[in-house]
Scaffold this motif. Structure first.
Motif, mmCIF file in Angstrom:
data_model
loop_
_atom_site.group_PDB
_atom_site.id
_atom_site.type_symbol
_atom_site.label_atom_id
_atom_site.label_comp_id
_atom_site.label_asym_id
_atom_site.label_seq_id
_atom_site.Cartn_x
_atom_site.Cartn_y
_atom_site.Cartn_z
ATOM 1 N N PHE A 129 0.829 -1.191 0.000
ATOM 2 C CA PHE A 129 0.000 0.000 0.000
ATOM 3 C C PHE A 129 0.872 1.253 0.000
ATOM 4 N N LYS A 130 1.888 1.276 0.863
ATOM 5 C CA LYS A 130 2.782 2.439 0.932
ATOM 6 C C LYS A 130 3.531 2.628 -0.383
ATOM 7 N N MET A 131 3.951 1.531 -0.988
ATOM 8 C CA MET A 131 4.668 1.611 -2.253
ATOM 9 C C MET A 131 3.769 2.178 -3.351
ATOM 10 N N LYS A 132 2.517 1.731 -3.409
ATOM 11 C CA LYS A 132 1.574 2.250 -4.409
ATOM 12 C C LYS A 132 1.302 3.727 -4.191
ATOM 13 N N GLN A 133 1.160 4.133 -2.913
ATOM 14 C CA GLN A 133 0.944 5.548 -2.611
ATOM 15 C C GLN A 133 2.149 6.383 -3.046
ATOM 16 N N HIS A 134 3.334 5.861 -2.807
ATOM 17 C CA HIS A 134 4.558 6.566 -3.189
ATOM 18 C C HIS A 134 4.636 6.708 -4.718
ATOM 19 N N LYS A 135 4.333 5.617 -5.423
ATOM 20 C CA LYS A 135 4.333 5.674 -6.895
ATOM 21 C C LYS A 135 3.319 6.674 -7.408
#
Length: 143
Positions: A129-135
């Protein structure tokens, strides 16, 4: 000296198809502990069992349980009470003390494994989830 202060132990080799297993039981004071070791598919020799016990004792994982030994009284027991006691014992399950302790140990290991796996999955979902938000944030930075 009182004999109750000594460690009483027993090692039994059992054929549980297709493996031979070594079940080790120890009793000391009110503590009862049991360990199970898988020996392999071929019948073990006495020398190999002795060698295993003497050299690799520290690697055995003992499951500990306190004993609740009930004193057997000499007086007559009411038949109805005897029926209740026997019904209670049958509902506990069939097996020796060692088998029941090993069953409890495996259930405990299953529970801890399941908790670890669910914790890992939660962390993995959070990281994704954090990775998708960062992307997503990186994608919209230039506009």
């Amino acid at each position: 000296m009182n004999i109750d202060n000594f460690v009483k132990g027993k090692a039994v080799v059992v054929f549980d198809p297709p493996f031979y297993r070594l079940i080790i039981e120890n009793t000391f004071d009110d503590n009862y502990e049991v360990a199970k070791v898988t020996l392999g598919t071929s019948e073990p020799s006495a020398y190999s069992i002795n060698n295993l016990i003497n050299k690799k004792w520290s690697r055995f994982r003992f499951y500990q349980k306190t004993t609740d030994e009930v004193d057997i009284s000499e007086k007559r027991i009411n038949p109805k009470r005897l029926q209740r006691i026997s019904r209670k014992e049958v509902s506990k399950g069939i097996g020796t003390k060692a088998q029941q302790a090993l069953k409890e140990q495996s259930q405990l290991e299953k529970k801890t494994s399941k908790n670890k796996k669910s914790e890992y999955n939660r962390e993995k979902k959070l990281m994704n989830f954090k990775m998708k938000q960062h992307k997503k944030m990186e994608k919209h930075k230039g506009h």
